[in-house]
Design an enzyme around this catalytic site. Structure first.
Site, PDB file in Angstrom:
ATOM      1  CG  HIS A  64       4.910  11.290 -23.910  1.00 57.07           C
ATOM      2  ND1 HIS A  64       3.536  11.240 -23.881  1.00 57.07           N
ATOM      3  CD2 HIS A  64       5.266  12.283 -23.054  1.00 57.07           C
ATOM      4  CE1 HIS A  64       3.070  12.148 -23.043  1.00 57.07           C
ATOM      5  NE2 HIS A  64       4.099  12.801 -22.528  1.00 57.07           N
ATOM      6  CE  LYS A 102      -1.283  13.866 -13.791  1.00 56.29           C
ATOM      7  NZ  LYS A 102      -1.639  14.369 -15.139  1.00 56.29           N
ATOM      8  CG  ASN A 123      -2.878  16.576 -18.667  1.00 55.57           C
ATOM      9  OD1 ASN A 123      -2.096  15.652 -18.805  1.00 55.57           O
ATOM     10  ND2 ASN A 123      -3.510  16.814 -17.532  1.00 55.57           N
ATOM     11  CE  LYS A 141       4.265  17.670 -13.328  1.00 58.49           C
ATOM     12  NZ  LYS A 141       5.010  16.600 -14.008  1.00 58.49           N
ATOM     13  CD  GLU A 188      -4.611  15.861 -14.304  1.00 65.85           C
ATOM     14  OE1 GLU A 188      -5.432  15.169 -14.894  1.00 65.85           O
ATOM     15  OE2 GLU A 188      -3.383  15.810 -14.510  1.00 65.85           O
ATOM     16  CD  GLU A 207       5.728  16.877 -21.639  1.00 65.63           C
ATOM     17  OE1 GLU A 207       5.256  17.908 -21.147  1.00 65.63           O
ATOM     18  OE2 GLU A 207       5.049  15.854 -21.832  1.00 65.63           O
ATOM     19  NE  ARG A 250      -4.087  -1.957   2.087  1.00 67.23           N
ATOM     20  CZ  ARG A 250      -4.070  -2.997   2.921  1.00 67.23           C
ATOM     21  NH1 ARG A 250      -3.157  -3.068   3.872  1.00 67.23           N
ATOM     22  NH2 ARG A 250      -4.987  -3.938   2.825  1.00 67.23           N
ATOM     23  CG  HIS A 289      -0.005  15.810 -22.379  1.00 70.08           C
ATOM     24  ND1 HIS A 289       0.560  17.031 -22.620  1.00 70.08           N
ATOM     25  CD2 HIS A 289       0.955  15.071 -21.762  1.00 70.08           C
ATOM     26  CE1 HIS A 289       1.799  17.045 -22.163  1.00 70.08           C
ATOM     27  NE2 HIS A 289       2.064  15.873 -21.647  1.00 70.08           N
ATOM     28  CG  HIS A 338      -1.946  10.822 -23.615  1.00 66.51           C
ATOM     29  ND1 HIS A 338      -2.415  11.069 -22.346  1.00 66.51           N
ATOM     30  CD2 HIS A 338      -0.614  11.035 -23.563  1.00 66.51           C
ATOM     31  CE1 HIS A 338      -1.415  11.422 -21.567  1.00 66.51           C
ATOM     32  NE2 HIS A 338      -0.311  11.412 -22.290  1.00 66.51           N
ATOM     33  NE  ARG A 371      -0.018  16.895 -11.564  1.00 64.79           N
ATOM     34  CZ  ARG A 371       0.647  16.040 -10.799  1.00 64.79           C
ATOM     35  NH1 ARG A 371       0.369  15.944  -9.506  1.00 64.79           N
ATOM     36  NH2 ARG A 371       1.602  15.282 -11.303  1.00 64.79           N
TER      37      ARG A 371
END
Length: 358
Positions: free
Chosen positions: A264, A142, A244, A226, A236, A184, A120, A247, A251, A240
C-alpha cells in the site's frame, strides 16, 4: 522512554493516542483499555509470534479469544470479516466487548469493521505494529474490507477507543514494510506542512536507520496532523479528503495488481508522484516540488514510477470507482506545491490518461 500523548477530539467524544517504546510491556495499561468482560484479539501470522503472548497475558482476567489471520492485503476480504464475526459469536461477545487490533493496517481495518458491525458497534482498540498503521490507518476510524473491484469499498466510520503505538515493534518490521510506512509520513509534509517535509529531507538517513528519537518525532507529527484533520472532518466531507493525496492512483494500482504487487505505501508513493506530475502538467504547481517529492521518496527506497505491464485505460477505469468519484467523474487530490494540497473536482480523463501511460 519518551512518551508522546495526543488526543483526537470529536466534539464531546475523544480518545488518546500514546506513542513510545515499551508500551506493550505495561500490562496494567493494556488491561485498562478493555473495559468489559469479553475481548477478541485479532492479529496475523507475522505479528502473533512476537507480541500476542504479551497482550494475552495483560488481558488474562478477561473472557479472551485470539484470532490469527494470514498476513497480507489480499486477506482483507468479506470472507475474513465473516471469520472475525464468527469468532465474536462463538465466544458469546456481548455489547460491552472489545475488539483489539494487534497488527498493521490490514488487521486494523478488518478488526475495526467487525467492531463497527458486531451488535451495531462495540469498542475497539488499535495496537499498531507497523509504521504505516501508526501514522495513518490506526487513527481516524476508517474501517473497511476490499472487493476485487476496488479497495476499501465496504466499510464504516468507527472510531477506536484508544491507539497505543509501541515503537519497539518497529524493530522487527521488515525493511520493505518500514519504507512503505515512510510514504505516509512524507504525505503529511506534502499536503500540509512544508517545514516538516524539509525536516524529513534533513533526517532521512536517521529515519532509515530507525533512530528512536527521529522516529518518535515523525510519528507524533504525523499523528498530530491526522488527529487535527479528523477532528475537523470526521466523515470525509471536505478537508479529510486531502489525506488521500496519491491514494486514488495508488488504490487503482493495488486493485489492478490483485493486491499482490506493490505494498500500500509503495503504491501511494507512486500515486503521490503521479498526482504531483499531473498538478505540474495542469500548471497548478512547480515542477521543482515534484522533483523534491520524488527524490525524498527514492531516499526512502520507495518506487516513484508505475510498475511495468499496467494498462493506463484499466487504471483509469479503477479510478472511476474510487470513493471520491462523483457520478463517474474523477475527483482528485492534487497540490499547488509542497504543503498545499487541494481537492480538484472533475479532472478531465484526457489529462489523466497521459500520466498513466507515460
Amino acid at each position: 522512554m519518551t512518551l508522546h500523548e495526543l488526543e483526537v477530539e470529536l466534539g464531546p467524544r475523544r480518545y488518546p493516542i500514546r506513542i513510545g517504546r515499551g508500551l506493550l510491556d505495561q500490562p496494567e495499561a493494556l488491561a485498562a483499555l478493555v473495559t468489559g468482560r469479553h475481548a477478541l484479539v485479532v492479529t496475523d501470522g507475522n505479528v502473533a509470534p512476537h507480541y500476542l503472548a504479551r497482550v494475552q497475558a495483560a488481558l488474562a482476567g478477561k473472557t479472551l479469544q485470539a484470532l490469527v489471520l494470514p498476513p497480507g492485503e489480499q486477506e482483507k476480504t468479506l470472507a475474513r470479516f465473516t471469520e472475525v464475526m464468527a469468532a465474536l459469536a462463538a465466544m458469546g461477545a456481548s455489547r460491552d466487548a472489545t475488539v483489539v487490533a494487534l497488527g498493521g493496517g490490514v488487521v486494523g481495518d478488518l478488526a475495526g469493521f467487525a467492531a463497527a458491525c458486531w451488535m451495531r458497534g462495540v469498542r475497539f482498540v488499535q495496537l499498531p505494529t507497523t509504521l504505516l498503521a501508526m501514522v495513518d490507518s490506526s487513527v481516524g476510524g476508517k474501517t473497511a474490507v476490499d472487493l476485487p473491484q476496488g479497495k476499501n469499498l465496504v466499510g464504516a466510520f468507527h472510531q477506536p477507543a484508544a491507539v497505543l503505538a509501541d515503537t519497539a515493534t518497529l524493530d522487527t518490521l521488515r525493511e520493505r514494510e518500514f519504507s512503505a510506512g515512510l510514504a505516509e509520513v512524507v504525505k503529511y509534509g506534502a499536503i500540509a506542512d512544508a517545514e516538516f517535509f524539509a525536516w524529513l529531507e534533513d533526517n532521512a538517513e536517521a529515519l532509515m536507520a530507525r533512530n528512536p528519537d527521529a522516529l518518535a518525532h515523525a510519528i507524533a507529527t504525523s499523528c498530530r496532523h491526522k488527529a487535527g484533520i479528523v477532528a475537523r472532518d470526521e466523515t470525509e466531507q471536505g478537508e479529510r479528503m486531502l489525506l488521500n493525496f496519491g491514494h486514488t492512483f495508488g488504490h487503482a494500482i493495488e486493485t489492478e495488481q490483485g493486491y499482490g504487487g506493490l505494498l500500500h505505501g509503495e503504491a501511494v508513493a507512486v500515486g503521490m508522484v503521479l498526482a504531483a506530475r499531473l498538478s505540474a502538467d495542469l500548471g497548478r504547481a512547480p515542477w521543482s516540488d515534484t522533483a523534491r517529492l520524488a527524490a525524498l521518496l527514492e531516499r526512502f527506497d520507495l518506487p516513484v514510477a508505475l510498475p511495468a505491464g499496467l494498462s493506463g485505460e484499466a487504471l483509469l477505469g479503477r479510478m472511476k470507482l474510487d470513493k471520491k468519484a462523483v457520478s463517474g467523474r474523477i475527483r482528485l487530490i492534487l497540490w499547488a506545491g509542497l504543503g498545499r494540497a487541494e481537492v480538484v473536482p472533475d479532472v478531465p480523463e484526457s489529462e489523466i490518461l497521459p500520466i498513466l501511460e507515460a
